[in-house]
Design a protein around this motif. Structure first.
Motif: not given
Length: 586
Positions: A132-141, A213-215, A221-226, A338-344
């Motif tokens: 359930t941990r957010p992906s590193s790309g999503f967290a960094a974004s 969310a799309e960002m 996706f980009l980080m995973d492919r790199l 704010f909602d995105a930071l809440k989820k993290l």
């Protein structure tokens, strides 16, 4: 975990100590309180900016009085005193508005920093094996890009909202004193603006959330492919990956344009009704002064000064609403951020609570016992269990090797011992204490983890050993480097920087650096090593084995390995999934 090689919170060495302190201090209720406090700006900043807007009322009054006096036949000297008052009020207005804006911006930046610290602290406490941990790309974004939307939302939206609630009412009261008809025009035009803005704002918030969310998905996706670029090239999938990335970028462009269209629409709605309101007031005042409209004023006809005063205030009546419209898009983006930071923050809140429940460390550097009883674990519910009724007893100071084919659970067992994965049932004890949510963080302080691919941070060799820990002094670092035969390398490199991921070091040197981290941790009574000699040549593997034995002297050592030479140096060998072997129950 002392070495952090499992991927927990990969931070720069000099920042690791500070972040660890934040993690220890962040309680879940504090995280929730800060993340729910969406204003972040003190009343002083709001009061300064609101008062600055209200100062236009006496300025407009003085200006109308001066023009009315000149029109009545007075000479130009009658305008000096009102002009001086307008100048003084203008200076005060500029100073107060600038001070309020700077104060709001500083507080918004401080508020964002607190939000980021708490989100990072909660995220760093989550296990890298948690599905359930957010992906590193999503967290960094979220932390780097999306979180920046908090600043304009906090610094501009709340002051604008306060001005929109106070200033129009004050102007309406002043206009009502002279003309009920002009006040009625403003009163009719004003409510239409927030109504239409609210209708547009509902869609704006949804569009902003979809765009953010799309960002995040695109960055993930980009980080995973790199990371898998070598594999992509090996399978000749570069064109297909580029096509997928192009499609994702096009979707992000489409969503961004939708957000911008809504933002322009909200501005157009406000400008339309504001222009109509000002025009209606100007038409009424003009025809009233010409004598064509003989109603709307209290007890007679408006004078030139009174009519000019109303005309000066009419545009200012809509100005706070115009400012609110300009930051309406900031509101939508800020709330989405704010909602995105809440989820993290929520992703690691349970672990943060567990870390705060107890204090201190287990033991003081002595060897720790390890006991596993009735362990049951499966990666996916309904799948075949990796361990079923598994038992293992390790005495303090004992060195054991876990041997099994790839995929049979060696690394999983180490993760279970370290508390990175929660078993389905069973009990794991380290030093007599049960590994559970109440003390897992404290137990990790007495565990050293050495992975086959340790992460090396940008920095010097010594900073990669200290990892920002205040209790690791230079004498301890020197002893640790000597124990793993890195003293000569450290002396040659001196203050030279190592690149990200260990660029500039060989695989063996990177592993020895990970061993030095464990050696520099005296309170570590249990050493967990995951394939430390994998993918190394025979001579390097022999050196790593010797260094591992020196580092683990006086400690309990559990090694997962395929290397028969390393396994032969251990006190006992446990073959997983072999019922005839001691300790195997799966």
């Amino acid at each position: 975990m002392t070495t952090l090689d499992a991927g927990i919170g990969r931070r720069r060495p000099e920042a690791a100590g500070r972040t660890a302190a934040v993690m220890r201090q962040a309680r879940p209720d504090e995280v929730a309180d800060t993340l729910s406090a969406r204003d972040g700006v003190s009343r002083a900043a709001v009061l300064l900016q609101t008062t600055a807007s209200l100062l236009w009322l006496p300025q407009a009054g003085l200006l109308a009085l001066a023009v009315g006096s000149i029109a009545a036949g007075s000479d130009a000297s009658a305008a000096w005193l009102p002009a001086l008052g307008i100048l003084v009020l203008g200076i005060a207005r500029a100073v107060m508005d600038g001070a309020g804006s700077r104060l709001a911006f500083r507080q918004a930046r401080s508020h964002l920093s607190a939000l980021r610290n708490e989100a990072v602290a909660a995220l760093a406490e989550t296990s890298p094996l948690d599905v359930t941990r957010p992906s590193s790309g999503f967290a960094a974004s979220t932390l780097a890009e999306q979180a920046e939307a908090v600043v304009p939302y906090v610094a501009r939206f709340r002051p604008a909202r306060s001005r929109a609630m106070i200033v129009p009412l004050a102007i309406l009261a002043c206009v009502l004193v002279f003309s009920w008809a002009a006040a009625l025009v403003l009163l009719i035009a004003a409510p239409l603006i927030p109504i239409f803005m609210a209708l547009v704002g509902w869609r704006a918030k949804q569009a902003s959330e979809e765009q953010l969310a799309e960002m995040g998905s695109m960055n993930a996706f980009l980080m995973d492919r790199l990371r898998g670029l070598t594999t992509i090239r090996s399978f000749d999938a570069v064109d297909r990956t580029a096509t997928q990335l192009r499609a994702s970028a096009e979707d992000l462009r489409r969503r961004t344009m939708a957000v911008l269209r809504i933002a322009f629409l909200s501005s157009a709605v406000l400008e339309l009704f504001a222009a109509l309101g000002v025009a209606m007031v100007a038409v009424y005042v003009g025809f009233h002064l010409l004598g064509e409209l003989n109603f709307g004023a209290w007890g007679g006809r408006l004078s030139l000064a009174e009519g000019l005063f109303i005309l000066l205030l009419a545009p200012s009546f809509f100005e706070p609403l115009r400012d609110l419209s300009a930051v309406w898009h900031d509101r939508a983006s800020g709330e989405a951020a704010f909602d995105a930071l809440k989820k993290l923050a929520a992703s690691g809140r349970k672990t943060v609570a567990a870390s705060s429940a107890k204090g201190g460390q287990v033991g003081a550097g002595g060897a720790l016992s390890l006991s596993v009883e009735g362990l049951v674990f499966r990666h996916v519910e309904g799948a075949a269990p990796v361990f079923h009724d598994f038992d293992l007893e390790v005495e303090p100071g004992e060195r054991i090797a876990l041997v099994a084919p790839s995929g049979e659970g060696k690394s999983t067992l180490l993760a279970l011992i370290a508390g990175l994965v929660v078993p389905e049932s069973g009990t794991i004890r380290i030093g007599g204490l049960v590994v559970d949510g109440a003390n897992v963080a404290d137990l990790r302080a007495s565990i050293a983890w050495i992975g086959q691919d340790p992460h090396i941070f940008p920095g010097t060799i010594r900073s990669n050993v200290t990892m920002g820990r205040a209790d690791v002094d230079q004498a301890r670092v020197s002893a640790a480097l000597e124990a793993v035969s890195l003293s000569d390398l450290a002396a040659r490199r001196g203050p030279a920087m190592i690149g990200e991921g260990g660029f500039g070091l060989s695989g063996g040197e990177a592993l020895r650096l990970a061993l030095a981290r464990a050696s520099a941790t005296p309170q570590a009574g249990l050493v967990l090593a995951d394939e430390p000699t994998a993918h190394l040549d025979r001579e390097t593997a022999r050196e790593i084995t010797e260094s591992l034995l020196r580092v683990s002297r006086g400690k309990t050592l559990v090694v997962a390995t395929h290397d028969p030479v390393l396994a032969a140096r251990m006190d006992r060998v446990i073959t997983l999934n072999a019922p005839d072997s001691a300790g195997a129950g799966s």
